[in-house]
Design a protein around this motif. Structure first.
Motif, PDB file in Angstrom:
ATOM      1  N   CYS A  47       4.275  -0.633  18.156  1.00 52.20           N
ATOM      2  CA  CYS A  47       2.976  -1.297  18.039  1.00 52.20           C
ATOM      3  C   CYS A  47       2.079  -0.916  19.213  1.00 52.20           C
ATOM      4  CB  CYS A  47       3.161  -2.811  17.995  1.00 52.20           C
ATOM      5  SG  CYS A  47       3.945  -3.382  16.479  1.00 52.20           S
ATOM      6  N   ARG A  69       0.191   5.698  13.017  1.00 51.85           N
ATOM      7  CA  ARG A  69      -0.725   4.578  13.271  1.00 51.85           C
ATOM      8  C   ARG A  69      -0.154   3.753  14.414  1.00 51.85           C
ATOM      9  NH1 ARG A  69      -4.439   7.029  10.805  1.00 51.85           N
ATOM     10  NH2 ARG A  69      -4.442   6.996   8.560  1.00 51.85           N
ATOM     11  N   ARG A  82       3.716   6.876  10.354  1.00 55.87           N
ATOM     12  CA  ARG A  82       2.576   7.681   9.920  1.00 55.87           C
ATOM     13  C   ARG A  82       1.582   7.926  11.058  1.00 55.87           C
ATOM     14  NH1 ARG A  82       4.351   4.932   5.446  1.00 55.87           N
ATOM     15  NH2 ARG A  82       4.315   6.053   3.471  1.00 55.87           N
ATOM     16  N   ARG A 115       6.570   1.601   8.734  1.00 54.82           N
ATOM     17  CA  ARG A 115       5.910   2.651   7.943  1.00 54.82           C
ATOM     18  C   ARG A 115       4.603   3.088   8.586  1.00 54.82           C
ATOM     19  NH1 ARG A 115       7.300  -0.855   3.885  1.00 54.82           N
ATOM     20  NH2 ARG A 115       5.133  -1.309   3.396  1.00 54.82           N
ATOM     21  N   LEU A 116       3.832   2.135   9.085  1.00 52.56           N
ATOM     22  CA  LEU A 116       2.579   2.485   9.760  1.00 52.56           C
ATOM     23  C   LEU A 116       2.841   3.327  11.006  1.00 52.56           C
ATOM     24  CD1 LEU A 116       0.701  -0.916   9.448  1.00 52.56           C
ATOM     25  CD2 LEU A 116      -0.039   1.266   8.473  1.00 52.56           C
ATOM     26  N   ALA A 117       3.806   2.905  11.805  1.00 51.76           N
ATOM     27  CA  ALA A 117       4.126   3.647  13.031  1.00 51.76           C
ATOM     28  C   ALA A 117       4.629   5.051  12.698  1.00 51.76           C
ATOM     29  CB  ALA A 117       5.159   2.882  13.852  1.00 51.76           C
ATOM     30  N   ALA A 146       6.770  -2.800   6.935  1.00 51.77           N
ATOM     31  CA  ALA A 146       5.374  -2.364   6.902  1.00 51.77           C
ATOM     32  C   ALA A 146       4.956  -1.811   8.260  1.00 51.77           C
ATOM     33  CB  ALA A 146       4.470  -3.520   6.495  1.00 51.77           C
ATOM     34  N   ILE A 147       5.347  -2.479   9.331  1.00 53.48           N
ATOM     35  CA  ILE A 147       5.033  -2.005  10.679  1.00 53.48           C
ATOM     36  C   ILE A 147       5.700  -0.655  10.921  1.00 53.48           C
ATOM     37  CG2 ILE A 147       5.419  -2.434  13.138  1.00 53.48           C
ATOM     38  CD1 ILE A 147       4.999  -5.428  12.511  1.00 53.48           C
ATOM     39  N   PRO A 173       0.154   0.049  14.811  1.00 51.18           N
ATOM     40  CA  PRO A 173      -0.073  -1.306  14.286  1.00 51.18           C
ATOM     41  C   PRO A 173      -0.107  -2.338  15.402  1.00 51.18           C
ATOM     42  CG  PRO A 173       2.157  -0.555  13.794  1.00 51.18           C
ATOM     43  CD  PRO A 173       1.434   0.596  14.389  1.00 51.18           C
TER      44      PRO A 173
END
Length: 85
Positions: free
Chosen positions: A61, A33, A31, A27-29, A24-25, A35
């Motif tokens: 992160c 983002r 995109r 995928r966010l990074a 999940a982390i 996290p």
């Protein structure tokens, strides 16, 4: 994330998946983002805090957040066994 390794994370959070949280982390990074990596120190994971910080940086992160464990839920029930002195 409650550890830098699957064994530690899953010991602290029974039923949780280190691989799923890490994914999940990632995928966010991916995109764009930033996290946050939230790490609550306890007797089972304190030895991994530096490695967890490094993992957070490696995963992209934007923050490494930590603080005292709260006396609620499973932590309250097992406080004497897991709380840092």
């Amino acid at each position: 994330m409650d550890g830098a390794t699957a064994a530690t994370h899953e010991r602290v959070r029974p039923g949780s998946s280190f691989a799923a949280a890490r994914s999940a982390i990632e995928r966010l990074a991916a995109r764009g983002r930033a996290p946050q990596f939230v790490f609550v120190p306890n007797r089972f994971n304190l030895h991994e805090i530096v490695a967890a910080y490094d993992l957070a940086a490696d995963l992209g992160c934007g923050a490494f957040v930590t603080g005292p464990m709260m006396r609620i839920g499973r932590a309250a029930a097992a406080w004497d066994d897991i709380a840092c002195s």
